[in-house]
Design a protein around this motif. Structure first.
Motif, PDB file in Angstrom:
ATOM      1  N   PHE A  86       1.024   7.913   1.329  1.00  0.00           N
ATOM      2  CA  PHE A  86       0.197   6.715   1.471  1.00  0.00           C
ATOM      3  C   PHE A  86      -0.100   6.031   0.133  1.00  0.00           C
ATOM      4  O   PHE A  86      -0.086   4.803   0.043  1.00  0.00           O
ATOM      5  CB  PHE A  86      -1.130   7.068   2.145  1.00  0.00           C
ATOM      6  CG  PHE A  86      -1.025   7.351   3.617  1.00  0.00           C
ATOM      7  CD1 PHE A  86      -1.183   6.328   4.549  1.00  0.00           C
ATOM      8  CD2 PHE A  86      -0.761   8.628   4.078  1.00  0.00           C
ATOM      9  CE1 PHE A  86      -1.095   6.576   5.907  1.00  0.00           C
ATOM     10  CE2 PHE A  86      -0.670   8.895   5.433  1.00  0.00           C
ATOM     11  CZ  PHE A  86      -0.830   7.863   6.349  1.00  0.00           C
ATOM     12  N   PHE A  87      -0.388   6.831  -0.890  1.00  0.00           N
ATOM     13  CA  PHE A  87      -0.931   6.262  -2.123  1.00  0.00           C
ATOM     14  C   PHE A  87      -0.062   6.499  -3.359  1.00  0.00           C
ATOM     15  O   PHE A  87      -0.454   6.114  -4.456  1.00  0.00           O
ATOM     16  CB  PHE A  87      -2.329   6.837  -2.372  1.00  0.00           C
ATOM     17  CG  PHE A  87      -3.281   6.608  -1.234  1.00  0.00           C
ATOM     18  CD1 PHE A  87      -3.869   5.366  -1.025  1.00  0.00           C
ATOM     19  CD2 PHE A  87      -3.587   7.631  -0.344  1.00  0.00           C
ATOM     20  CE1 PHE A  87      -4.738   5.149   0.031  1.00  0.00           C
ATOM     21  CE2 PHE A  87      -4.458   7.430   0.720  1.00  0.00           C
ATOM     22  CZ  PHE A  87      -5.034   6.174   0.907  1.00  0.00           C
ATOM     23  N   PHE A 100     -10.871   8.580   3.897  1.00  0.00           N
ATOM     24  CA  PHE A 100      -9.519   8.554   4.463  1.00  0.00           C
ATOM     25  C   PHE A 100      -9.406   9.549   5.624  1.00  0.00           C
ATOM     26  O   PHE A 100      -8.835   9.232   6.677  1.00  0.00           O
ATOM     27  CB  PHE A 100      -8.498   8.873   3.374  1.00  0.00           C
ATOM     28  CG  PHE A 100      -7.069   8.816   3.851  1.00  0.00           C
ATOM     29  CD1 PHE A 100      -6.539   7.639   4.357  1.00  0.00           C
ATOM     30  CD2 PHE A 100      -6.255   9.941   3.788  1.00  0.00           C
ATOM     31  CE1 PHE A 100      -5.218   7.577   4.799  1.00  0.00           C
ATOM     32  CE2 PHE A 100      -4.944   9.893   4.220  1.00  0.00           C
ATOM     33  CZ  PHE A 100      -4.418   8.715   4.723  1.00  0.00           C
ATOM     34  N   TYR A 188     -11.448  -0.597   4.469  1.00  0.00           N
ATOM     35  CA  TYR A 188     -10.373   0.319   4.076  1.00  0.00           C
ATOM     36  C   TYR A 188      -9.732  -0.157   2.774  1.00  0.00           C
ATOM     37  O   TYR A 188      -9.502   0.633   1.852  1.00  0.00           O
ATOM     38  CB  TYR A 188      -9.329   0.381   5.190  1.00  0.00           C
ATOM     39  CG  TYR A 188      -8.227   1.397   4.967  1.00  0.00           C
ATOM     40  CD1 TYR A 188      -8.338   2.684   5.478  1.00  0.00           C
ATOM     41  CD2 TYR A 188      -7.072   1.070   4.265  1.00  0.00           C
ATOM     42  CE1 TYR A 188      -7.322   3.624   5.286  1.00  0.00           C
ATOM     43  CE2 TYR A 188      -6.061   1.991   4.054  1.00  0.00           C
ATOM     44  CZ  TYR A 188      -6.189   3.266   4.577  1.00  0.00           C
ATOM     45  OH  TYR A 188      -5.194   4.190   4.381  1.00  0.00           O
ATOM     46  N   LEU A 193      -7.534   0.736  -1.410  1.00  0.00           N
ATOM     47  CA  LEU A 193      -6.366   0.031  -1.937  1.00  0.00           C
ATOM     48  C   LEU A 193      -6.697  -1.060  -2.955  1.00  0.00           C
ATOM     49  O   LEU A 193      -6.073  -1.169  -3.992  1.00  0.00           O
ATOM     50  CB  LEU A 193      -5.562  -0.582  -0.778  1.00  0.00           C
ATOM     51  CG  LEU A 193      -4.945   0.422   0.207  1.00  0.00           C
ATOM     52  CD1 LEU A 193      -4.296  -0.306   1.363  1.00  0.00           C
ATOM     53  CD2 LEU A 193      -3.930   1.305  -0.494  1.00  0.00           C
ATOM     54  N   ASN A 200      -0.245  -3.857   3.051  1.00  0.00           N
ATOM     55  CA  ASN A 200      -0.285  -2.407   2.885  1.00  0.00           C
ATOM     56  C   ASN A 200      -1.317  -1.751   3.796  1.00  0.00           C
ATOM     57  O   ASN A 200      -1.148  -0.599   4.210  1.00  0.00           O
ATOM     58  CB  ASN A 200      -0.573  -2.042   1.423  1.00  0.00           C
ATOM     59  CG  ASN A 200       0.694  -1.808   0.634  1.00  0.00           C
ATOM     60  OD1 ASN A 200       1.795  -1.855   1.183  1.00  0.00           O
ATOM     61  ND2 ASN A 200       0.559  -1.574  -0.656  1.00  0.00           N
ATOM     62  N   SER A 203       0.429  -1.375   6.984  1.00  0.00           N
ATOM     63  CA  SER A 203       1.378  -0.266   6.857  1.00  0.00           C
ATOM     64  C   SER A 203       0.671   1.072   7.027  1.00  0.00           C
ATOM     65  O   SER A 203       1.145   1.952   7.753  1.00  0.00           O
ATOM     66  CB  SER A 203       2.073  -0.312   5.486  1.00  0.00           C
ATOM     67  OG  SER A 203       2.734  -1.537   5.297  1.00  0.00           O
ATOM     68  N   HIS A 204      -0.471   1.216   6.378  1.00  0.00           N
ATOM     69  CA  HIS A 204      -1.211   2.474   6.439  1.00  0.00           C
ATOM     70  C   HIS A 204      -1.673   2.784   7.861  1.00  0.00           C
ATOM     71  O   HIS A 204      -1.521   3.916   8.342  1.00  0.00           O
ATOM     72  CB  HIS A 204      -2.411   2.421   5.498  1.00  0.00           C
ATOM     73  CG  HIS A 204      -2.050   2.676   4.074  1.00  0.00           C
ATOM     74  ND1 HIS A 204      -2.893   3.289   3.183  1.00  0.00           N
ATOM     75  CD2 HIS A 204      -0.917   2.416   3.376  1.00  0.00           C
ATOM     76  CE1 HIS A 204      -2.319   3.390   2.000  1.00  0.00           C
ATOM     77  NE2 HIS A 204      -1.117   2.856   2.085  1.00  0.00           N
ATOM     78  N   TYR A 207       1.249   3.867   9.967  1.00  0.00           N
ATOM     79  CA  TYR A 207       1.628   5.253   9.678  1.00  0.00           C
ATOM     80  C   TYR A 207       0.613   6.236  10.268  1.00  0.00           C
ATOM     81  O   TYR A 207       0.991   7.308  10.759  1.00  0.00           O
ATOM     82  CB  TYR A 207       1.739   5.471   8.164  1.00  0.00           C
ATOM     83  CG  TYR A 207       2.833   4.682   7.479  1.00  0.00           C
ATOM     84  CD1 TYR A 207       4.047   4.438   8.127  1.00  0.00           C
ATOM     85  CD2 TYR A 207       2.658   4.183   6.193  1.00  0.00           C
ATOM     86  CE1 TYR A 207       5.049   3.710   7.498  1.00  0.00           C
ATOM     87  CE2 TYR A 207       3.660   3.458   5.563  1.00  0.00           C
ATOM     88  CZ  TYR A 207       4.855   3.220   6.217  1.00  0.00           C
ATOM     89  OH  TYR A 207       5.839   2.503   5.600  1.00  0.00           O
ATOM     90  N   ILE A 208      -0.657   5.880  10.207  1.00  0.00           N
ATOM     91  CA  ILE A 208      -1.710   6.747  10.755  1.00  0.00           C
ATOM     92  C   ILE A 208      -1.478   6.992  12.250  1.00  0.00           C
ATOM     93  O   ILE A 208      -1.554   8.134  12.726  1.00  0.00           O
ATOM     94  CB  ILE A 208      -3.098   6.130  10.506  1.00  0.00           C
ATOM     95  CG1 ILE A 208      -3.466   6.239   9.020  1.00  0.00           C
ATOM     96  CG2 ILE A 208      -4.173   6.812  11.363  1.00  0.00           C
ATOM     97  CD1 ILE A 208      -4.682   5.426   8.620  1.00  0.00           C
ATOM     98  N   HIS A 274       8.524  -0.345   9.310  1.00  0.00           N
ATOM     99  CA  HIS A 274       7.653   0.760   8.903  1.00  0.00           C
ATOM    100  C   HIS A 274       7.840   1.991   9.794  1.00  0.00           C
ATOM    101  O   HIS A 274       7.652   3.125   9.339  1.00  0.00           O
ATOM    102  CB  HIS A 274       6.202   0.300   8.878  1.00  0.00           C
ATOM    103  CG  HIS A 274       5.921  -0.599   7.714  1.00  0.00           C
ATOM    104  ND1 HIS A 274       6.066  -1.962   7.782  1.00  0.00           N
ATOM    105  CD2 HIS A 274       5.556  -0.329   6.432  1.00  0.00           C
ATOM    106  CE1 HIS A 274       5.786  -2.492   6.610  1.00  0.00           C
ATOM    107  NE2 HIS A 274       5.468  -1.526   5.769  1.00  0.00           N
TER     108      HIS A 274
END
Length: 327
Positions: A86-87, A100, A188, A193, A200, A203-204, A207-208, A274
């Motif tokens: 993620f980061f 998070f 968030y 970020l 982004n 995107s996060h 993915y979560i 993604h």
């Protein structure tokens, strides 16, 4: 064990905020009473991780206390082991890691709750009741409920239709998790970020939710690995369904324009990209395999699911008016 009752109070607050507010309930065809319960291990021979149940004209959403505990611990695991995905090389402070972890857990469990709620208002339980001689009916999240049922009348013995019902519940849960994401994306970004645009952040969150689908896929009983005989669709089908409905909602609703990914003309392609990145990092599949599977699943959802639902007659059992339940 996690203090799941304390966690679940926040879950119920979120559920009331997103699924039981007036802007939703005003479309109900009749007053609907939905209780939300945490079920202890072993109680009522409870096997699924979550389920919606119908008792006469009342409904319950039940979720396993053991599963809440497992999901929270998995959020802790991901918040420690997958931070680089993620980061990158960015170091998070302890309070950022805690935030998070909480975002992981509450995004996941809210999606599950919205999914079960969707089964209820989509009329799935009432539909099954019309096909059964039993008084009680349920929809179990992810676990193959007809294989575990003690009463074969409790379910429709039609795996393809059952999978279509699951995908429909996912599609509507996606619309409500979209509201949840939009309400949380500014905070968030501010905490984790601090970027100029929201791409982004999208995107996060994508993915979560992808991690949730993989986690649930891993929980599938090992003897139910064939989707042809399973009551539940594959994780990729569910992910593609979510992609199609979230991107469609963002593209068609003018009021959401300010929240769309920036400089992206085709949002479905943005999210599909993604999915591709996620699969490359979390599966053992090749690039060609991932692309081919994405096309197959998208075609199935676009061309078959709507027809299956229409032919079933499920529309006669909807508990809500309007276009919300059009696949």
């Amino acid at each position: 064990m996690t203090d799941y009752l304390l966690l679940f109070e926040k879950v119920k607050q979120d559920f009331r905020l997103y699924a039981q507010n007036y802007e939703v309930t005003k479309y109900y065809k009749r007053p609907i009473n939905i209780d939300i319960l945490v079920i202890s291990v072993g109680q009522d021979s409870f096997k699924p991780i979550a389920r919606a149940k119908k008792f006469g004209n009342s409904y319950e959403i039940q979720i396993s206390a053991d599963f809440i505990d497992r999901l929270y611990k998995y959020a802790e695991k991901i918040s420690h082991e997958k931070l680089d995905f993620f980061f990158g090389t960015k170091e998070l402070k302890q309070n950022q890691k805690e935030y998070f972890k909480d975002i992981l857990f509450f995004t996941w469990i809210n999606f599950i709750m919205f999914h079960e709620w969707s089964h209820i208002i989509a009329g799935h339980l009432d539909y099954k009741a019309s096909k059964s001689s039993s008084e009680n009916h349920d929809n179990s999240f992810w676990i193959d409920n007809y294989q575990e049922s003690q009463n074969n009348d409790d379910v429709i013995k039609n795996p393809e239709l059952n999978r279509a019902l699951e995908l429909e519940a996912d599609s509507k849960a996606s619309l409500f998790i979209l509201s949840y994401i939009i309400n949380n994306m500014t905070l968030y970004n501010d905490i984790l970020l601090r970027e100029i645009n929201v791409n982004n952040v999208w995107s996060h969150f994508y993915y979560i939710l992808s991690i949730l689908f993989n986690f649930l896929e891993d929980m599938r009983p090992k003897n139910s690995n064939s989707e042809l005989s399973s009551t539940h669709p594959s994780s990729l089908k569910r992910l593609v369904t979510m992609t199609m409905f979230i991107s469609g909602e963002l593209e068609t609703r003018e009021m959401l324009k300010e929240f769309r990914p920036v400089n992206e003309k085709n949002l479905n392609e943005f999210f599909t990209k993604h999915d591709y990145i996620f699969q490359l990092n979390f599966s053992n599949k090749s690039q060609d395999e991932i692309c081919a599977e994405q096309v197959v699943e998208a075609n199935y959802i676009a061309k078959k699911v709507g027809k299956i639902l229409k032919n079933s007659g499920i529309s006669d059992y909807r508990l809500i008016n309007g276009k919300l339940f059009q696949f």
